[in-house]
Motif scaffolding. Structure first.
Motif, PDB file in Angstrom:
ATOM      1  N   GLN A   1       0.826  -1.207   0.000  1.00 33.14           N
ATOM      2  CA  GLN A   1       0.000   0.000   0.000  1.00 33.14           C
ATOM      3  C   GLN A   1       0.857   1.251   0.000  1.00 33.14           C
ATOM      4  O   GLN A   1       0.595   2.211  -0.745  1.00 33.14           O
ATOM      5  CB  GLN A   1      -0.923  -0.003   1.219  1.00 33.14           C
TER       6      GLN A   1
ATOM      7  N   GLU B   1       2.552   1.589  -3.423  1.00 33.38           N
ATOM      8  CA  GLU B   1       1.596   1.969  -4.460  1.00 33.38           C
ATOM      9  C   GLU B   1       1.239   3.449  -4.366  1.00 33.38           C
ATOM     10  O   GLU B   1       1.214   4.160  -5.383  1.00 33.38           O
ATOM     11  CB  GLU B   1       0.330   1.118  -4.346  1.00 33.38           C
ATOM     12  N   GLU B   2       0.981   3.923  -3.154  1.00 30.78           N
ATOM     13  CA  GLU B   2       0.605   5.330  -2.986  1.00 30.78           C
ATOM     14  C   GLU B   2       1.780   6.255  -3.271  1.00 30.78           C
ATOM     15  O   GLU B   2       1.607   7.333  -3.855  1.00 30.78           O
ATOM     16  CB  GLU B   2       0.068   5.563  -1.570  1.00 30.78           C
ATOM     17  N   SER B   3       2.981   5.866  -2.856  1.00 26.43           N
ATOM     18  CA  SER B   3       4.145   6.711  -3.145  1.00 26.43           C
ATOM     19  C   SER B   3       4.398   6.770  -4.643  1.00 26.43           C
ATOM     20  O   SER B   3       4.742   7.829  -5.190  1.00 26.43           O
ATOM     21  CB  SER B   3       5.382   6.191  -2.417  1.00 26.43           C
TER      22      SER B   3
ATOM     23  N   LYS C   1       2.156   6.570  -7.014  1.00 22.19           N
ATOM     24  CA  LYS C   1       1.157   7.468  -7.585  1.00 22.19           C
ATOM     25  C   LYS C   1       1.532   8.927  -7.344  1.00 22.19           C
ATOM     26  O   LYS C   1       1.427   9.770  -8.249  1.00 22.19           O
ATOM     27  CB  LYS C   1      -0.211   7.178  -6.970  1.00 22.19           C
TER      28      LYS C   1
END
Length: 570
Positions: free
Chosen positions: A41, A44-46, A48
């Motif tokens: 998670q 993935e967020e970093s 994006k």
């Protein structure tokens, strides 16, 4: 060309399938709640955030650059907003202790973050690049009063920091530094002198900048033992500005989005960090952290160049490519990706990126294991790994980051030399990483003289023996690695013998770079045995660069060995 895109699946493969990072992290007490899902998670967020907010700023950072006027620096359009979003979202404080406002996460996640940031926008990433080291320096060496005022501000990234070492007459030889620190009756000091090559010495990204400055007391002895470390903020607690001035910013080959400043200290009020005369000890906390990040810059910049070159090679049509009789390509024969010369370039750089990631992420894991592993022997092994591998990674990854990016530019032909394609910026930006945080020549001497010769090769031998224990001589590729390790041990013995000769230090200095390169290639080969032993590695995505490694990279090992033998036995 399109902006850089972090490839989550590639990184997940190395972390999960190759290094088994979630299981290893779970064995460390501070990270009991960090599992594979949480790691995925965060990554993935970093990814994006980087793709959407940092990568698009790369061209403007290069074309507009940081602007200096009357002592003030204005950053390129969009840089300030992106940085404010960055630290407020918690990306600057992944590894900062929760007590200091951070998230207290494992170092390997920060390793991936800064690799991707550097790949996306090297100039912008220079701003937060020193935060982790500055935070650790203040945390371990500053007084309680300084910690109360500065630790959480730096640890969260709300305030940025600098590392003020170099002077016009004192580059790598810090013992020549002459900036003065005069003690005051209230316990403070007045700092006077000029520092050069100060990344982010002045900017408009944050409300304050914390300068960590090497200086010398009036009665201090000459040389490095006379240096102490001091903290000088841009603004004091009462809002007044310190007597620190940015005289100019350098016009540079690359990283135009990062202001490289000449900083003048005119009796600037400061406070001691650590003990008098032990400034380098405190500063090296920053420098060692920075060297791993610089290695990751090399990996990221090479990956960015490779992305561009691979995309171009799949689009550009030229003369028909030669093929082996009966061979069926995956693309039309007039695309340059089908030309053997282009495939060699791309597959070789992919071998370097993947293998270097294994080594760099292993080092990120080792940093936490050295602190938190419940077994003392494991902590010692992790510490030994970090000490030996840091100069190797810093030198080898940045060297390949530059030369590999230049190879990727070759895929474009004449278009690569034209700015609009973006690949020439990768080459320019990558060059500095071979120089700062200790030149690659200094890294080689550090490895051979301070890490290998100083203990009779014990640490290097112990590391190679530990890595060998998981390899089998009955498997061809693993047997090759065992042979490389044996040859590296033999070369180490030759170096130890040469060190005993009257001219030993000179002769070893001649070949220190060759020794580091031998170690790099042996470890790169080992990292690929780890990749090939992982579940899912039989896919062409992994087998193709593995073949390139053995065809085009590892043969250099014999050449380097021959150079060392010829020089030391002449």
């Amino acid at each position: 060309m399109a902006d850089y895109q972090p490839r989550l699946d590639d990184v997940q493969f190395v972390l999960h399938n190759v290094l088994h990072a979630p299981e290893r992290i779970a064995a460390l007490a501070p990270y009991g709640e960090v599992d594979a899902d949480l790691m995925n998670q965060i990554l993935e967020e970093s990814g994006k955030f980087i793709a959407e907010q940092i990568a698009p700023l790369n061209p403007v950072g290069d074309h507009v650059g940081a602007q200096w006027k009357d002592g003030n620096v204005t950053m390129p359009p969009g840089f300030k907003d992106a940085y404010q979003a960055f630290w407020q979202a918690g990306w600057a404080s992944l590894c900062t202790a929760t007590d200091d406002g951070g998230q207290g996460l494992p170092a390997v996640l920060e390793s991936v973050l800064y690799e991707w940031l550097s790949a996306a926008n090297h100039g912008w990433t220079m701003a937060p690049g020193l935060l982790h080291g500055a935070y650790e320096c203040i945390k371990h060496h500053a007084s309680d009063e300084l910690k109360a005022q500065y630790l959480s501000k730096v640890g969260t990234g709300e305030w940025l920091a600098t590392m003020c070492l170099t002077e016009p007459h004192a580059g790598s030889d810090l013992g020549l530094a002459s900036t003065k620190a005069v003690p005051q009756p209230d316990g403070a000091y007045l700092i006077s002198g000029t520092k050069i090559f100060i990344s982010g010495g002045e900017h408009d990204l944050t409300d304050n900048i914390v300068h960590l400055v090497l200086a010398r007391l009036p009665d201090a002895p000459a040389g490095p033992k006379g240096l102490s470390l001091f903290l000088v903020p841009k603004f004091y607690a009462d809002g007044t500005r310190s007597a620190v001035h940015c005289e100019r910013i350098e016009e540079k080959m690359g990283i135009h989005g990062s202001p490289t400043c000449v900083m003048r200290f005119d009796e600037a009020r400061a406070w001691l960090v650590g003990d008098i005369g032990r400034g380098l000890n405190a500063m090296f906390v920053m420098m060692n952290a920075a060297r791993l990040h610089v290695a990751l810059q090399g990996v990221g910049l090479l990956d960015a160049a490779l992305q561009k070159a691979d995309a171009y090679a799949h689009e550009r049509r030229q003369m028909r490519a030669p093929r082996v009789a009966g061979e069926k390509g995956s693309a039309p024969a007039d695309l340059i990706i089908e030309h053997p010369a282009m495939r060699r370039i791309l597959d070789t750089q992919r071998a370097w990126v993947d293998g270097s990631r294994v080594l760099a992420y292993e080092t990120g894991l080792a940093l936490d294991e050295a602190k938190h592993h419940p077994d003392a022997a494991q902590r010692e092994a992790a510490q030994r790994w970090c000490a030996l591998i840091t100069p190797i990674l810093k030198a080898s990854c940045t060297d390949q980051g530059f030369h590999g990016a230049s190879e990727c530019l070759q895929v474009f032909g004449g278009h690569g030399y034209v700015s609009e394609w973006g690949i020439e910026q990768n080459v320019r930006d990558a060059r500095i990483a071979m120089i700062y945080e200790g030149t690659n020549e200094i890294q080689a001497i550090d490895l051979l003289m301070r890490k290998v010769v100083s203990d009779g090769g014990a640490a290097m031998t112990a590391m190679l023996d530990a890595l060998s224990s998981g390899l089998s001589a009955s498997k061809a590729h693993e047997a090759q690695v065992l042979q490389l390790f044996d040859q590296l041990k033999a070369t180490t013995h030759t170096c130890l013998q040469a060190a005993q000769q009257p001219d030993g230090q000179v002769r070893l200095s001649w070949i220190a770079g060759d020794y580091l390169r031998m170690a790099t290639l042996a470890l790169l080969a080992w990292s690929w045995t780890r990749i090939e032993a992982a579940e899912g590695s039989q896919a062409p995505r992994w087998q193709t660069p593995a073949a390139a490694l053995r065809a085009w990279v590892l043969p250099e090992f014999g050449m380097r060995s021959g150079i060392i033998e010829a020089q030391l036995k002449a």
